[in-house]
Write an enzyme that holds these catalytic residues in place. Structure first.
Site, PDB file in Angstrom:
ATOM      1  N   VAL A   1       0.854  -1.511  -0.196  1.00 47.83           N
ATOM      2  CA  VAL A   1      -0.159  -0.303   0.240  1.00 47.83           C
ATOM      3  C   VAL A   1       0.612   1.249  -0.095  1.00 47.83           C
ATOM      4  O   VAL A   1       0.827   2.534  -0.870  1.00 47.83           O
ATOM      5  CB  VAL A   1      -0.970   0.445   1.404  1.00 47.83           C
ATOM      6  CG1 VAL A   1      -1.802   1.161   1.236  1.00 47.83           C
ATOM      7  CG2 VAL A   1      -2.162  -1.051   1.236  1.00 47.83           C
TER       8      VAL A   1
ATOM      9  N   LYS B   1     -13.202  -4.535  10.613  1.00 49.01           N
ATOM     10  CA  LYS B   1     -14.072  -3.835  10.082  1.00 49.01           C
ATOM     11  C   LYS B   1     -15.631  -3.648   9.746  1.00 49.01           C
ATOM     12  O   LYS B   1     -16.048  -1.597   9.625  1.00 49.01           O
ATOM     13  CB  LYS B   1     -13.293  -4.331   8.179  1.00 49.01           C
ATOM     14  CG  LYS B   1     -12.745  -4.417   7.797  1.00 49.01           C
ATOM     15  CD  LYS B   1     -12.036  -4.818   6.437  1.00 49.01           C
ATOM     16  CE  LYS B   1     -11.130  -5.514   5.561  1.00 49.01           C
ATOM     17  NZ  LYS B   1     -11.239  -6.862   4.689  1.00 49.01           N
TER      18      LYS B   1
HETATM   19  N1  HSE Z   1      -6.729  -9.329   3.487  1.00 49.05           N
HETATM   20  C1  HSE Z   1      -7.526  -8.343   3.084  1.00 49.05           C
HETATM   21  C2  HSE Z   1      -9.062  -8.561   2.811  1.00 49.05           C
HETATM   22  C3  HSE Z   1      -7.101  -6.509   2.792  1.00 49.05           C
HETATM   23  O1  HSE Z   1      -8.486 -10.044   1.924  1.00 49.05           O
HETATM   24  O2  HSE Z   1      -9.908  -8.000   2.151  1.00 49.05           O
HETATM   25  C4  HSE Z   1      -7.737  -6.445   2.654  1.00 49.05           C
HETATM   26  O3  HSE Z   1      -8.141  -5.284   4.083  1.00 49.05           O
END
Ligand code: HSE
Length: 430
Positions: free
Chosen positions: A15, A207
């Protein structure tokens, strides 16, 4: 143009390098939109000598991100290190205590320490931005904090982990086992540093914790989330689901109920014709159900250098324009602590897969137990295989409370005719 916005970047992985490239490639567009330039003045990464294909000669190099956060000539510290504790937390706290704004892609950090960061930001007058922490290139944070800010939100439902979605897609499309696809998903670079977080549901839960706080105006409460991953989903689950008109997705769901907030991450059967069922590979989707805007669905790439860097720059543009908001949408002292609804109170339909002996009366025994617990069968699938050998028995049951389902399955698993632990997957129809 005004004075440039000076930024320091902690972490030059996928990133971080994507961010440098995007700042360079789209510098004119970004400067015009900000009304000022964004200039990288400092970076911190483990290996100074690595050839990254970008000229970092004029940038001050730090070996310690936390020190950079306190000392660098920068108004913004971009934290792209990852991990919920340790150096990432120290870096963000140092930046905030020094009155510098933080931009982070670190969902684990926010899920575990979001309230601490918010308090530190309030104390010093700095801000915390995290568009890149949830669903990669999808501007879901902006959508919740701004675009949908007039609405009471009833429910958030998302495909929040690209790696899991990639695995489920290839299992279904190519009739491959979970193990066969996992390695490919990791090789493609979507996976977390610890890829177990992708498949065990923890990354999606990080998330979801952030989205739930924004949606419901509550304090982040990661520990309230019921978490299951896709590790137990077999190819036969995928195939039976298909036959019944469903697809299996790892979903993160947060919803208001009459008794509180339900937050859960687990595999779900969803109708094959739904939009979410057709979000494939590493794409993410977030469906927001609101009182006035109705149901709004966001779909886009959930991981990768370009999409995540795009989200980081959206935050930098906001800071450059002087546009900041309370970290979790409303001032910290206005965030409520709403009750959590326990998973055994969940109301839903269920898919059950059993392995049973193929004798008369077995189905009757099983349905009698379900009936005793007030669980009503909607459909049954059983295909005889080799005579005398155990057979898979698949059932879909009507809406019921999860504690009834669990009590029935406990009794069913004790039957002599049931040859393996019952396997349960929740069904989401809306
Ligand atoms: N490892 C995460 C995914 C990356 O596969 O969505 C993004 O947060």
């Amino acid at each position: 143009m005004s004075e440039p916005l000076k930024i320091a970047i902690a972490g030059l992985g996928t990133v971080g390098m994507g961010l440098l490239k995007l700042l360079q490639d789209n510098s004119t567009t970004i400067s015009q939109r900000c009304g000022r330039e964004i200039v990288v003045t400092a970076v911190c990464s483990r290996d100074r000598t690595k050839d990254r294909g970008v000229d970092l000669g004029s940038i001050t190099w730090y070996d310690n991100a936390a020190r950079m956060a306190s000392e660098a000539d920068a108004q913004v510290i971009v934290e792209l290190i990852g991990g919920s504790d340790g150096i990432a937390l120290e870096t963000c706290m140092n930046a905030l205590q020094a009155g510098r704004n933080v931009v982070t892609a670190n969902k684990a950090l926010l899920a575990h320490h979001g309230m601490t960061l918010a308090r530190a930001a309030k104390n010093s007058g700095a801000s915390v931005h995290y568009e890149a922490a949830v669903a990669g290139g999808i501007p879901i944070i902006k959508s919740l904090r701004e675009g949908l800010s007039a609405n009471n939100i009833q429910r958030i439902c998302g495909i929040l982990n690209g790696t899991s979605n990639y695995i489920m897609t290839r299992m279904r499309n190519e009739s491959l086992s979970f193990e066969a696809v996992l390695k490919d998903a990791q090789d493609l670079g979507y996976a977390e540093a610890d890829p177990i977080f992708d498949v065990n549901g923890v990354d999606a839960a990080h998330k979801l914790a952030i989205l739930a706080s924004l949606a419901f105006g509550t304090e982040i409460n990661f520990d309230a989330i019921h978490i299951e991953g896709i590790g137990n989903i077999s190819l036969s689950d995928v195939e039976y689901a298909n036959e019944l008109g469903f697809r299996i997705k790892l979903l993160g769901i947060a919803q208001r109920t009459e008794t509180g907030i339900e937050q859960r991450v687990h595999p779900c059967l969803i109708p094959a014709s739904s939009i979410m069922a057709n979000v494939e590979f590493a794409y993410n989707a977030v469906e927001v159900t609101c009182d006035f805007a109705e149901t709004v669905i966001h779909v886009g790439p959930g991981a990768g250098a370009g999409p995540t860097a795009s989200a980081v720059i959206a935050d930098l543009v906001d800071i450059a324009r002087g546009h900041t908001l309370p970290v979790f949408n409303v001032p910290g002292d206005k965030l409520a602590a709403l009750p959590t609804v326990p998973m055994n109170e969940h109301l839903g339909k269920y898919f059950i897969r059993l392995k049973v002996t193929d004798h008369s009366g077995v189905l009757a025994q099983i349905t009698a137990i379900l009936s005793k617990h007030d669980v009503s069968v909607e459909s049954v699938l059983q295909r005889a295989q080799d005579p005398g050998k155990p057979v898979p028995l698949v059932m879909v049951v009507h809406e019921t409370r999860e504690h009834r389902m669990n009590a029935a399955l406990l009794e069913i698993s004790a039957l002599d005719s049931v040859m393996s632990e019952p396997h349960l997957i929740r069904i989401e129809l809306h």
